[in-house]
Scaffold this active site. Sequence first.
Site, PDB file in Angstrom:
ATOM      1  N   HIS A  29     -12.517   8.863  -9.687  1.00  0.00           N
ATOM      2  CA  HIS A  29     -12.409   8.610  -8.244  1.00  0.00           C
ATOM      3  C   HIS A  29     -11.636   9.758  -7.613  1.00  0.00           C
ATOM      4  O   HIS A  29     -10.836  10.422  -8.283  1.00  0.00           O
ATOM      5  CB  HIS A  29     -11.707   7.275  -8.002  1.00  0.00           C
ATOM      6  CG  HIS A  29     -11.691   6.837  -6.565  1.00  0.00           C
ATOM      7  ND1 HIS A  29     -12.744   7.063  -5.700  1.00  0.00           N
ATOM      8  CD2 HIS A  29     -10.751   6.164  -5.839  1.00  0.00           C
ATOM      9  CE1 HIS A  29     -12.454   6.553  -4.518  1.00  0.00           C
ATOM     10  NE2 HIS A  29     -11.243   6.008  -4.575  1.00  0.00           N
ATOM     11  N   ASP A  69      -3.593   4.663  -6.026  1.00  0.00           N
ATOM     12  CA  ASP A  69      -3.809   6.024  -5.546  1.00  0.00           C
ATOM     13  C   ASP A  69      -2.910   7.018  -6.279  1.00  0.00           C
ATOM     14  O   ASP A  69      -1.880   7.460  -5.758  1.00  0.00           O
ATOM     15  CB  ASP A  69      -3.572   6.082  -4.034  1.00  0.00           C
ATOM     16  CG  ASP A  69      -4.568   5.214  -3.284  1.00  0.00           C
ATOM     17  OD1 ASP A  69      -5.608   4.859  -3.861  1.00  0.00           O
ATOM     18  OD2 ASP A  69      -4.300   4.881  -2.111  1.00  0.00           O
ATOM     19  N   ASP A  91     -10.269  -3.422  -1.865  1.00  0.00           N
ATOM     20  CA  ASP A  91      -9.147  -2.494  -1.729  1.00  0.00           C
ATOM     21  C   ASP A  91      -8.255  -2.996  -0.591  1.00  0.00           C
ATOM     22  O   ASP A  91      -8.592  -3.946   0.125  1.00  0.00           O
ATOM     23  CB  ASP A  91      -9.702  -1.102  -1.421  1.00  0.00           C
ATOM     24  CG  ASP A  91      -8.690   0.013  -1.670  1.00  0.00           C
ATOM     25  OD1 ASP A  91      -7.552  -0.281  -2.070  1.00  0.00           O
ATOM     26  OD2 ASP A  91      -9.052   1.183  -1.452  1.00  0.00           O
ATOM     27  N   ARG A 113      -7.175  -3.999  -5.975  1.00  0.00           N
ATOM     28  CA  ARG A 113      -5.973  -3.168  -6.070  1.00  0.00           C
ATOM     29  C   ARG A 113      -4.721  -4.039  -6.125  1.00  0.00           C
ATOM     30  O   ARG A 113      -3.796  -3.761  -6.874  1.00  0.00           O
ATOM     31  CB  ARG A 113      -5.887  -2.190  -4.890  1.00  0.00           C
ATOM     32  CG  ARG A 113      -4.788  -1.149  -5.081  1.00  0.00           C
ATOM     33  CD  ARG A 113      -4.852  -0.040  -4.054  1.00  0.00           C
ATOM     34  NE  ARG A 113      -4.450  -0.476  -2.723  1.00  0.00           N
ATOM     35  CZ  ARG A 113      -4.357   0.325  -1.657  1.00  0.00           C
ATOM     36  NH1 ARG A 113      -4.651   1.616  -1.787  1.00  0.00           N
ATOM     37  NH2 ARG A 113      -3.996  -0.140  -0.484  1.00  0.00           N
ATOM     38  N   ASP A 136       0.869  -1.172   0.000  1.00  0.00           N
ATOM     39  CA  ASP A 136       0.000   0.000   0.000  1.00  0.00           C
ATOM     40  C   ASP A 136       0.909   1.227   0.000  1.00  0.00           C
ATOM     41  O   ASP A 136       1.467   1.605   1.025  1.00  0.00           O
ATOM     42  CB  ASP A 136      -0.893  -0.031   1.241  1.00  0.00           C
ATOM     43  CG  ASP A 136      -1.788   1.197   1.359  1.00  0.00           C
ATOM     44  OD1 ASP A 136      -1.734   2.066   0.476  1.00  0.00           O
ATOM     45  OD2 ASP A 136      -2.542   1.278   2.345  1.00  0.00           O
ATOM     46  N   ASP A 182     -17.463   4.009  -0.929  1.00  0.00           N
ATOM     47  CA  ASP A 182     -16.203   3.674  -0.267  1.00  0.00           C
ATOM     48  C   ASP A 182     -16.490   3.304   1.194  1.00  0.00           C
ATOM     49  O   ASP A 182     -17.638   3.082   1.591  1.00  0.00           O
ATOM     50  CB  ASP A 182     -15.250   4.867  -0.399  1.00  0.00           C
ATOM     51  CG  ASP A 182     -13.793   4.454  -0.442  1.00  0.00           C
ATOM     52  OD1 ASP A 182     -13.403   3.560   0.320  1.00  0.00           O
ATOM     53  OD2 ASP A 182     -13.030   5.042  -1.240  1.00  0.00           O
TER      54      ASP A 182
END
Length: 901
Positions: free
Chosen positions: A633, A575, A500, A559, A255, A387
């Site tokens: 997004h 992101d 996610d 993701r 991440d 979300d």
Amino acid sequence: YDPECSQYVLLCANRTSLKPGQSPYRALLETLELTNTKLTLQLINDNNKVRLLLELYRLQGNMTRVKINELKPLKPRFEVPDVLINDPPTEPLSLLSQDENGVVLSLGADSQWLIVSAKPFRLDIMEGREVLLSLNSRGLLAFEHLRIRKDTDAVKCFVALLTALANGLKRTSTPFSLLFPFSFSPALSIGLHEDGMWEETFKSHTDNKPNGPSSISLDFSLPGVEHVYGIPEHADSLKLKTTDGGDPYRLFNLDVFQYELFNPMALYGAIPVMLSHSAQRTMGIFWLNAAETWVDISSNTGSSETPQTDVRWISESGIIDVFIMLGPTPTDVFSQYASLTGTQAFPPLSALAYHQCRWNYNDQEDVAAVDQGFDEHDIPYDFIWLDIEHTDGKRYFTWDPHKFPQPKDMLQGLMDKRRKMVTIVDPHIKVDSSYKIHNEIRSKGFYVKNKDGGDYEGWCWPGNSGYPDFTNPEMRAWWASMFAYDQYAGSMENMYTWNDMNEPSVFNGPEVTMHKDALHGNWENRDLHNLYGLYVQMATAEGLIERSGGVERPFVLTRAFFAGSQRYGAVWTGDNTAEWEHLKISIPMCLSLGLVGVSFCGADVGGFFKSPSTELLVRWYQTGAYQPFFRAHAHLDTPRREPWLFGPENTALIREAVRQRYALLPYWYQLFYHAHHSGQPVMRPLWVEYPQDTATFSMDDQFLLGRDLLVHPVTEEGGRGVTAYLPGKGEVWFDVHTFQKHNGAQNLYIPVTISSIPVFQRGGSIIPRKARVRRSSSCMEHDPYTLFVALSPKRFAQGELYIDDGHTFNFDKQKQFIHRRLSFANKALSSRNLAPGSQFITPSWIEKIVILGASKPSKATLKTPDGKENLLEFEFDASMSVLTLRKPGVNAGVDWTVVLQ
């Protein structure tokens, strides 16, 4: 990279300590065994006498598999499960010759053979007199064997005594072996003085390695190759760069907050597949290992020598299991890889339309207002997303009782407009005794464990969280069952799922992920880390299929991903940031994913972090409309950016980009049908279709959709023109907006305005569109088709039309679909059935035919199988050579011919 990451520092030490040169590994030819399915051969490391087992397989489809493992490991080493779709079928190897230096094996057709050299060990794959690929030619094979830790206090004392005695005996005539009749070596004390052998620290985290380091390494040499691609995910150019003097490409799912561009750092997904390409041949290397992996690339480009690229793969644990895909064409390599790991899941047609998302739509009223805003501004969309804030305190499979008290009413309101919703379901589970999901996972023992056997816990969005062990098939089956309508309260058939944070993300873990010594059953996280995201998406997709009784196709966005993730849905580039460079990098990132099987990919339109200028937002919509996954997004802290919030002029520009996407949905759907059946990428680099055109080999600012559409988005701030390369000597390309014809094999400068999206249709192609754009793709289901026929002096024009119900598996299970071949030759356009065994009825018809590059006919006649002939109305634009045939009115699913006279 965090400079305090000792694991990375250790890699650098290992990476630089082993230099190209003489390999310590030798093949023991007397151990060779050859069966109908494989060759086995022992290797020995002459430095430490550890033996390895080499297995060689000739696979169907022009592939070779090489496996290397310890001959007698202390315990089993991890071999990646669930990625290959089956045990790859083999073909016999035949022994051509053998002597004390090695063996020569036939690989079948085309004069291909494999040479095994004994000392030092080396493999060469040959075709004729040409070396296609070599393994261990630079001597970088390394295999750290598992061992028992020997630095207990007792062993330390014993080793110290033996060392002292050995030193003393050097001054006497008494043989050491007489006093100590067993093997002793200074290697016995390994780990006593070497940092990181048995444990490593990263900031406050300690990683225990009870059997010591277990890394593996192997080098590959590619003569004649200057261009290599793949190994996503990296925010980098399409062509991979050399890593000499810099960091290697890292594959380790993480991440990553606001990731850097043009950097080999690890990102959210990892697919250990590399393609090499030259004007003579395309090949692929699939390194099947799910541990942290690094890839070093070196090249002699620029020297006077014959071009060569050398690649070294290094993984922290597991075994060497590599598939060499010998092509020789790009299409062959895609088919070969698909035969190993499967093809892209065939998505519901609506998933190829536009998606509206942000973190977060606040409540049911907000959802209704956004939904109504699209209608008021005449912008189509199919999915609205929720979300993490939609849940009850970040408890997944729940709804906030105050903000979303009646989720079924909300979903029904969308369904009435033939629209859909996606909700997020992340794999970190709030540790809360009042939370049903947590209680069931804990009671069933389904959480990942820490090294001491307790449930592994870490910090994520809900606070203290547990992490389900998705490597356990029983856990995956239970997770899938939670998507049943009677389990997931408030869910309906028009609600789909987003996974996610499934790297997995652990806010207080090392590098914001799970500790490497966490346990998934008997295996450490270090062995299988990169598989976790694949398993989460796999279980989720299965849940969506099961809830419909196996009837409906799922849609799941992930993701994190690995090889094989294409079988379960879509991915996105994570992101990103509202900056022009991030818009540009979305193209090579998606191209790289497509080359290794993942066609359903896209980037957050507008950028997730920060706020885009209106120009950037418009340009991102224009680019995203021509990328496979099309979703806007934005971060929680950014201002709202629904398409109508930037003034009427910008609203109109965004509307037009989205409408172009919807008009092309029949073509997109057809491309995904082919990706599902053959593994061919939807969005592809130009060199895939023009493999001998060296000018295309490094291009990543333009791309092809299938064979027939070339797109060069405007990605420069204030851009007033772009230079598009139109490939193909003798080809012609037509601007899809103006119908202007251009010759191939040229760089074409195109003046642009803020409304421009440079797109070209290849001469010799036929592309179906739907001109009646409605509020959602489902509302367009039975609408008529317009066929765009682009003529070419080189070939007859051909295309296809694929139709099914758009959402079930009936196309596969019951052969309910229409697949037509569209052909224009000798002044006749015809539609013929490509699937005689299929059965499907559509009310859609052919509304219009537009022929580019045409001459004016005296008449146009429609002929149908019932013998009827009808004259068609037509218009001819002599200035552009465009012929438009109006209202053929024939059903899209039957045979017909239009004859021009």
